[in-house]
Design a protein around this motif. Structure first.
Motif, mmCIF file in Angstrom:
data_model
loop_
_atom_site.group_PDB
_atom_site.id
_atom_site.type_symbol
_atom_site.label_atom_id
_atom_site.label_comp_id
_atom_site.label_asym_id
_atom_site.label_seq_id
_atom_site.Cartn_x
_atom_site.Cartn_y
_atom_site.Cartn_z
ATOM 1 N N LYS A 1 0.826 -1.211 0.000
ATOM 2 C CA LYS A 1 0.000 0.000 0.000
ATOM 3 C C LYS A 1 0.862 1.264 0.000
ATOM 4 C CE LYS A 1 -3.467 -2.659 0.090
ATOM 5 N NZ LYS A 1 -4.044 -3.010 -1.226
ATOM 6 N N GLY A 2 1.978 1.186 0.647
ATOM 7 C CA GLY A 2 2.829 2.377 0.709
ATOM 8 C C GLY A 2 4.268 1.914 0.748
ATOM 9 N N SER A 3 4.925 2.203 1.835
ATOM 10 C CA SER A 3 6.294 1.731 1.980
ATOM 11 C C SER A 3 6.282 0.283 2.452
ATOM 12 C CB SER A 3 7.047 2.610 2.986
ATOM 13 O OG SER A 3 6.455 2.514 4.258
ATOM 14 N N VAL A 4 7.407 -0.364 2.282
ATOM 15 C CA VAL A 4 7.500 -1.753 2.702
ATOM 16 C C VAL A 4 8.857 -1.971 3.364
ATOM 17 C CG1 VAL A 4 8.308 -2.448 0.412
ATOM 18 C CG2 VAL A 4 7.373 -4.167 1.942
ATOM 19 N N GLU B 1 12.873 7.211 0.046
ATOM 20 C CA GLU B 1 12.961 6.618 1.380
ATOM 21 C C GLU B 1 13.777 5.335 1.374
ATOM 22 O OE1 GLU B 1 9.187 5.939 3.155
ATOM 23 O OE2 GLU B 1 8.372 7.882 2.566
ATOM 24 N N LEU B 2 14.437 5.052 0.291
ATOM 25 C CA LEU B 2 15.154 3.772 0.222
ATOM 26 C C LEU B 2 16.217 3.700 1.306
ATOM 27 C CD1 LEU B 2 15.907 2.908 -3.502
ATOM 28 C CD2 LEU B 2 14.756 1.487 -1.814
ATOM 29 N N ALA B 3 16.235 2.588 2.001
ATOM 30 C CA ALA B 3 17.278 2.364 3.010
ATOM 31 C C ALA B 3 17.660 0.889 2.961
ATOM 32 C CB ALA B 3 16.785 2.757 4.396
ATOM 33 N N LEU B 4 18.914 0.635 2.914
ATOM 34 C CA LEU B 4 19.420 -0.737 2.797
ATOM 35 C C LEU B 4 20.524 -0.942 3.814
ATOM 36 C CD1 LEU B 4 19.869 -0.617 -1.073
ATOM 37 C CD2 LEU B 4 17.970 -1.702 0.115
ATOM 38 N N SER B 5 20.578 -2.128 4.379
ATOM 39 C CA SER B 5 21.665 -2.428 5.308
ATOM 40 C C SER B 5 21.892 -3.922 5.354
ATOM 41 C CB SER B 5 21.340 -1.902 6.708
ATOM 42 O OG SER B 5 22.353 -2.282 7.609
ATOM 43 N N ASN C 1 18.365 -5.728 6.055
ATOM 44 C CA ASN C 1 17.112 -4.994 6.180
ATOM 45 C C ASN C 1 16.998 -4.007 5.035
ATOM 46 O OD1 ASN C 1 15.953 -5.716 8.971
ATOM 47 N ND2 ASN C 1 18.123 -5.338 9.373
ATOM 48 N N ALA C 2 15.780 -3.850 4.609
ATOM 49 C CA ALA C 2 15.544 -2.873 3.544
ATOM 50 C C ALA C 2 14.222 -2.173 3.795
ATOM 51 C CB ALA C 2 15.508 -3.575 2.182
ATOM 52 N N HIS C 3 14.243 -0.914 3.465
ATOM 53 C CA HIS C 3 13.002 -0.140 3.518
ATOM 54 C C HIS C 3 12.803 0.479 2.147
ATOM 55 C CE1 HIS C 3 9.832 2.465 5.108
ATOM 56 N NE2 HIS C 3 10.362 3.415 4.353
ATOM 57 N N ILE C 4 11.692 0.162 1.535
ATOM 58 C CA ILE C 4 11.379 0.705 0.220
ATOM 59 C C ILE C 4 10.185 1.627 0.386
ATOM 60 C CG2 ILE C 4 10.570 0.125 -2.101
ATOM 61 C CD1 ILE C 4 12.097 -2.512 -1.818
ATOM 62 N N GLY C 5 10.346 2.855 -0.051
ATOM 63 C CA GLY C 5 9.326 3.864 0.210
ATOM 64 C C GLY C 5 8.127 3.772 -0.709
ATOM 65 N N GLN C 6 8.324 3.246 -1.931
ATOM 66 C CA GLN C 6 7.236 3.211 -2.895
ATOM 67 C C GLN C 6 7.090 1.807 -3.459
ATOM 68 O OE1 GLN C 6 5.238 5.802 -3.601
ATOM 69 N NE2 GLN C 6 6.397 7.128 -2.192
ATOM 70 N N ALA C 7 5.858 1.413 -3.662
ATOM 71 C CA ALA C 7 5.618 0.076 -4.203
ATOM 72 C C ALA C 7 6.242 -0.071 -5.588
ATOM 73 C CB ALA C 7 4.114 -0.189 -4.261
ATOM 74 N N ASN C 8 6.241 1.024 -6.355
ATOM 75 C CA ASN C 8 6.764 0.916 -7.711
ATOM 76 C C ASN C 8 8.262 0.656 -7.739
ATOM 77 O OD1 ASN C 8 4.373 1.147 -8.995
ATOM 78 N ND2 ASN C 8 4.546 3.333 -9.468
#
Lengths: 695, 439
Positions: free
Chosen positions: B101-104, B165-169, B137-144
């Motif tokens: 729906k939004g970030s993942v 919002e991309l964050a990777l570690s 860990n990853a945070h993706i801000g947009q589904a696309n």
């Protein structure tokens, strides 16, 4: 058993948790990316941007010029090297002027009388300081030989000319009625050089006489003698034995054919002559300016003294000053002769070849050799010489004036015209081709141009069209500028059009080469007496082929082709790409429909693949507005599916790519104008299926 | 003497066996310790609660080995991802992207305890351990953004896909630890010092991008501002690119015979890394390799030149650097309630704020039930809410039995079985297992 069951559970649980590598997620993605882009402009199609001329309305003319005839000064005139040798001998050898003085005292005379038994001698000696009431006079007295040493001036000389002046000054108290002067060699030779008699010399008076020494050989050791001295009588004569007769010998104007002497400074050579050029072909030059060149002088002298020489070209002038070369020939004491080697640059020197205005092809020179006084005694005779070699070398004229002669120059050659080279075939009808034969003459001479043959050769089709018309039937006058208009050009244009030639067929043959055979006859009606031709090293008599083709016309299935090398080397589809489509997106800004195909060839020329099937795909033409200009490019999207095997085949086998366009103007058979803004934009886009795996 | 040799030989066999299990089962383990944190008498609980170092029925010496692995995400269920030999088909991709729906947030990792040894010395208990772990860990801000990864850019032709919002570690550590436990009748205290060798690390300091793909594919525009740090991979035992230390502290208090509360703060420390920093603020408008004249240029040479230029444009700045990050800290609050002699309930509140370890963007609230069904066999079930995968349901079993002079303990379970058993509703999965030997 229960424990075994429980243990089995744990083993199975652990084993069941394992993911096998094959279970790692993978998925397919659809990637699209632009791979290549390019634009083929009108200039690219023409393959030569230098021929494109853009007009004010952005329409395009192909403007081509190439040289058919180029006649230059160097074609007319090659100044030959001149080399002259001269042996210049001595014309005269001058010896120094000299004066010798010898006194004969009364005492010497008295003693000689006494020794001869004449009592007067003793009387005179005894009355020294007295006054003798009567002096009876003396007759026939002679002096002893007086040695004359001239060795400090010369040892010996064969005189060509010379004079000896004998002066006798009477310092006796009475007159001398007669005296004879006798001079002779007193060395190896004893011959008389001079014998002169002088009479009636009063006391205190000097008298002289001269004698010609021409033809005499004179040694440095000489003897002089006064013979038959007759002294007059007198009354109340004071006797002083120190009174004397003074003899003065002056030797002058001596020239010798051979001499060993200390030579005075003198000009030993003064030679003037002239250089006469023969340029051939009736070529007459009155004036010439050298762009470059050299005067070379090599001299060898046998003269034992230093010779200062001056070589001058009085009519070869730069900045108002003639060529003057000054150098010295200094004797080499070892070799016995002296040498001089001189190079003198003649860059930008004007040479007047008229020799005071009444000759041609001539210019004078002068060589002067001055012997310098050395103070040393040397031997010199008239066989001594200076061996001289001199000349003008590597003269390249920057300007000539005169009469350039009558000659025929032939020009048989060909010129390439690359802008039609990419057209392999098809039909092209250009609306209004213009061709001029432009003649530009800046050489001061008239001529006639004859076009014997001019062929338009299309090597792709093998067809040749020969130019026909007035220009090939009659010679064309080529005027040149007249003096003093040096540097100006006379331009003549011969327009070839549909009315006076078959130029339309000539150009529509789309030649990639023009072959020609032409002649230029120079000075056919020239007047040699006027000598009014001229040329500079910038002068040309040139004939140009000027082609101006407005890109307007009809093309139908005009086949353009170009080949470029292709070596994909180690390129391959990235791992993970399973298949792909190459998409060719074409925005066609030309009012032409083009069928596009790319053939891939192996090294040996075998076609291993083609971009499209069935001979190619069509690119839609641009859409015209009411003014006949393309307003909207026609877009075509052409696709070609590539398997990995197909790309590998290109990588392994393809070494050349042949791009082929078959072009037809649209609407069909309507004459269209082409503008510089026209072009085809190509985009090659890759659509690939890429499998992502997280293994 | 012979007995000593036999015991020694048996110990070596057990250690070897545990090592083999550990090596080949790196995926097993507990994500949040919802169950294992409450197994206070067993060695595996010590990693979540250092106060349990002092616990255990053994005489002098205890060896424990085990491992855990997990993965999960905040939005989409795992159905279709690990089936079909791992091939994710279009239907799965579509469903997966629809669920975002939004970030993942996505997370995964494992910890492998090669050895954890407890030694009792009077009233104190010492603990020595060696483990290796990996956390991603990853945070993706947009589904696309995920859509780009799964579908490629062609389905997005004519659109701009952007994400700021991309964050990777990713961190892989090798950890040596030494701890001490103490207890009295009501209170247990424990502490542990961990020395970390950094085997591999990659993380983003900032990543923002916008990717536009022309509808015909004629142009791709990438506008990106990024800074990434990373090391190489160090495989040798004595090779590492990072070094750090952290402290685990825990306490447990027996409120009554039935209730116990415990708190722990684990991984309080710092890692220092060295490697490369790649950064750039790029705007690449890619229209393909530009060939001035298709008819004249040597195409392969032009391609090579321009691809090199593109690399320079996209990866403009690379520099050696060093950086520091907090270790993967987590904070635990536990509560245990005995329902009967054989069953009990455990409550867990866990919060792990850093992506360098187990990461819980939402604190985990867990409930566990354990029941000893037969002598030595304890079964349990759990549920939790929060964490990367938002919720999970798991099961656990331990079995202990006497084998000669030693007692052997086995452990198997999962904090979240949904992704394995019910992937149509499960967003994550985890598993753990272990072997313990009490002397």
């Amino acid at each position: 058993m229960r424990r075994l069951l429980v243990l089995s559970f744990f083993v199975l649980a652990i084993a069941g948790c394992r993911f096998r590598p094959d279970d790692s997620p993978s998925w397919d993605t659809d990637l699209t990316a632009p791979l290549l882009k390019s634009r083929i402009s009108l200039e690219d199609v023409l393959q030569d941007s230098s021929v494109v001329q853009v007009n004010g309305d952005n329409s395009v003319d192909v403007v081509f010029r190439d040289t058919l005839v180029d006649l230059r000064l160097s074609d007319y005139l090659v100044v030959p090297d001149t080399s002259f040798e001269a042996k210049i001998t001595l014309q005269t050898i001058s010896l120094a002027t000299d004066t010798l003085t010898q006194d004969i005292t009364l005492g010497q005379i008295a003693r000689q009388l006494r020794d001869q038994g004449n009592a007067l001698g003793q009387t005179l000696l005894d009355n020294h300081g007295q006054t003798l009431f009567f002096f009876p006079g003396v007759n026939g007295v002679s002096s002893d030989d007086v040695a004359i040493d001239a060795s400090q001036f010369f040892d010996e000389a064969d005189l060509l000319t010379g004079w000896m002046v004998v002066e006798i000054e009477n310092k006796l108290p009475v007159g001398i009625t007669n005296v004879t002067f006798h001079l002779r060699n007193n060395g190896v030779l004893t011959d008389t050089l001079v014998r002169k008699t002088i009479t009636n010399i009063n006391p205190g008076q000097t008298k002289k006489d001269s004698a010609d020494l021409a033809g005499k050989t004179v040694e440095s050791a000489m003897a002089a003698k006064l013979e038959t001295i007759d002294v007059a009588s007198g009354i109340n004569v004071p006797i002083d034995t120190n009174d004397y007769i003074r003899l003065r010998i002056i030797v002058k104007d001596l020239t010798a054919s051979r001499a060993t002497a200390v030579f005075p400074s003198q000009t030993v050579i003064d030679d003037a002559s002239r250089i006469n050029y023969n340029f051939g072909n009736d070529l007459v030059i009155t004036r010439m300016r050298a762009r470059s060149g050299q005067l070379r002088i090599n001299a060898i002298s046998t003269i034992q003294d230093t010779i200062a020489f001056i070589y001058s070209l009085p009519t070869t002038i730069k900045d108002g000053r003639p060529v003057v070369v000054i150098d010295r020939l200094v004797p080499d004491t070892v070799n016995g002769f002296s040498t001089a080697n001189i190079l003198f640059d003649l860059d930008d020197y004007y040479i007047d070849l008229t020799l005071n205005g009444d000759s041609v092809n001539l210019f004078p020179y002068r060589l002067i050799g001055n012997l310098l006084y050395s103070g040393r005694k040397n031997t010199m005779d008239l066989n001594d010489s200076i061996d001289l070699s001199y000349g003008l070398f590597d003269i390249i004229p920057a300007y000539i004036e005169g009469y350039l002669g009558t000659e025929t120059f032939t020009f048989t050659d060909s010129i390439d015209m690359g802008f039609f080279g990419g057209v392999l075939g098809g039909y092209l009808n250009l609306s209004n081709p213009k061709v001029d034969l432009t003649l530009i003459n800046s050489i001061g001479v008239d001529g006639k141009l004859k076009v014997n043959r001019m062929d338009a050769v299309n090597t792709r089709t093998g067809q040749t069209v020969s130019l026909n018309g007035a220009i090939t039937q009659n010679p064309t006058e080529v005027r040149g500028p007249r003096l003093p208009n040096v540097g100006q050009s006379v331009v003549s244009k011969i327009n070839l059009n549909r009315n006076n030639s078959n130029i339309s067929q000539f150009i529509s043959n789309l030649p990639d080469r023009v072959e020609f055979d032409m002649e230029v006859d120079v000075n056919e009606n020239g007047n040699p007496a006027l000598k009014d031709n001229f040329a500079t090293d910038f002068s040309r008599l040139s004939a140009y082929l000027d082609i101006e083709v407005p890109l307007e016309g009809v093309a139908e299935q005009l086949l353009l082709q170009d080949t470029f090398n292709l070596n994909l080397g180690d390129a391959a589809l990235p791992q993970g790409v399973s298949e792909g489509t190459l998409k060719l997106v074409v925005d066609n800004g030309f009012p032409v429909q083009a069928k596009v195909q790319i053939y891939f060839q192996s090294e040996s020329g075998v076609v291993v693949d083609s971009l499209f099937e069935y001979g190619g795909q069509f690119v839609e033409p641009g859409i015209l507005n009411t003014n006949g200009m393309v307003q909207t490019p026609g877009r075509s999207v052409l696709s070609s599916f590539f398997t990995p095997e197909r790309l590998d085949r290109l990588r392994d086998d393809a070494r050349k790519a042949i791009v082929r366009f078959s072009i037809s103007t649209r609407p069909a058979y309507q004459e269209l104008k082409f503008y510089t803004t026209y072009g085809i934009d190509f985009h090659v886009v890759g659509d690939f299926k890429y499998t992502v795996g997280l293994k | 003497m012979k007995n000593i040799q036999l015991v020694t030989r048996a110990c070596l066999r057990l250690v070897f066996t545990a090592g083999i299990i550990g090596i080949f089962c790196p995926e097993v383990g507990a994500q949040h310790g919802v169950q294992t944190g409450h197994l206070s008498n067993l060695g595996w609980s010590q990693r979540f609660q250092p106060a349990n170092i002092s616990q255990g029925d053994y005489q002098k010496f205890r060896y424990t080995a085990g491992g855990e692995g997990w993965l999960g995400n905040s939005d989409f269920v795992l159905a279709g991802i690990f089936s079909n030999n791992g091939y994710i088909n279009e239907a799965t991709k579509n469903r997966l992207l629809d669920q975002i729906k939004g970030s993942v947030d996505m997370a995964g990792g494992y910890t492998l305890d090669l050895a954890n040894v407890n030694v009792k010395l009077g009233g104190l208990t010492m603990a020595f351990g060696l483990n290796t772990s990996l956390h991603a860990n990853a945070h993706i801000g947009q589904a696309n953004t995920l859509g780009l990864l799964l579908r490629g850019n062609k389905p997005f032709a004519g659109q701009t896909v952007s994400d700021d919002e991309l964050a990777l570690s990713t961190s892989q550590l090798r950890t040596f630890s030494a701890g001490l436990g103490w207890q009295n009748a009501k209170l247990r205290l424990g502490g542990r010092l961990q020395i970390h060798q950094g085997v591999r690390h990659f993380s983003s300091e900032k990543v923002m991008f916008a990717l536009f793909t022309d509808s015909e594919g004629l142009e791709v525009n990438l506008d990106a501002d990024y800074a990434l740090v990373g090391t190489g991979s160090r495989k040798g035992f004595f090779q590492f690119d990072g070094i750090g230390a952290s402290l685990d502290l825990g306490a447990a208090y027996q409120i009554s015979d039935k209730m116990e509360v415990d708190v722990a703060a684990n991984g309080l420390g710092w890692m220092s890394w060295k490697g490369n920093r790649v950064s750039g603020d790029v705007n690449v408008d890619w229209e393909g390799i530009s060939i001035v004249s298709l008819l004249e240029d040597s195409v392969p040479a032009v391609i090579a030149d321009q691809v090199d230029s593109l690399k320079t444009l996209v990866f403009p700045d690379t520099a050696s650097t060093s950086w520091g990050l907090p270790t993967g800290s987590n904070f635990r609050l536990g509560f245990r309630y005995s329902l009967s002699e054989k069953s009990e309930l455990g409550f867990t509140l866990l919060y792990a704020p850093f992506r360098s370890g187990v990461y819980t963007p939402i604190p985990v609230l867990g409930l566990a039930y354990q029941h000893e069904v037969i002598q030595g066999l304890k079964l349990g079930g759990n549920a939790y809410f929060g964490g990367s995968d938002r919720y999970g349901v798991g099961a656990m079993a331990t079995y202990g039995f006497q084998a000669g002079p030693v007692k052997v303990n086995l452990l198997a379970g999962s904090d979240n079985l949904l992704g394995i058993l019910l992937p149509t509703i499960g967003r994550g999965m985890s598993a753990y297992g272990g072997l313990g030997v009490d002397f």
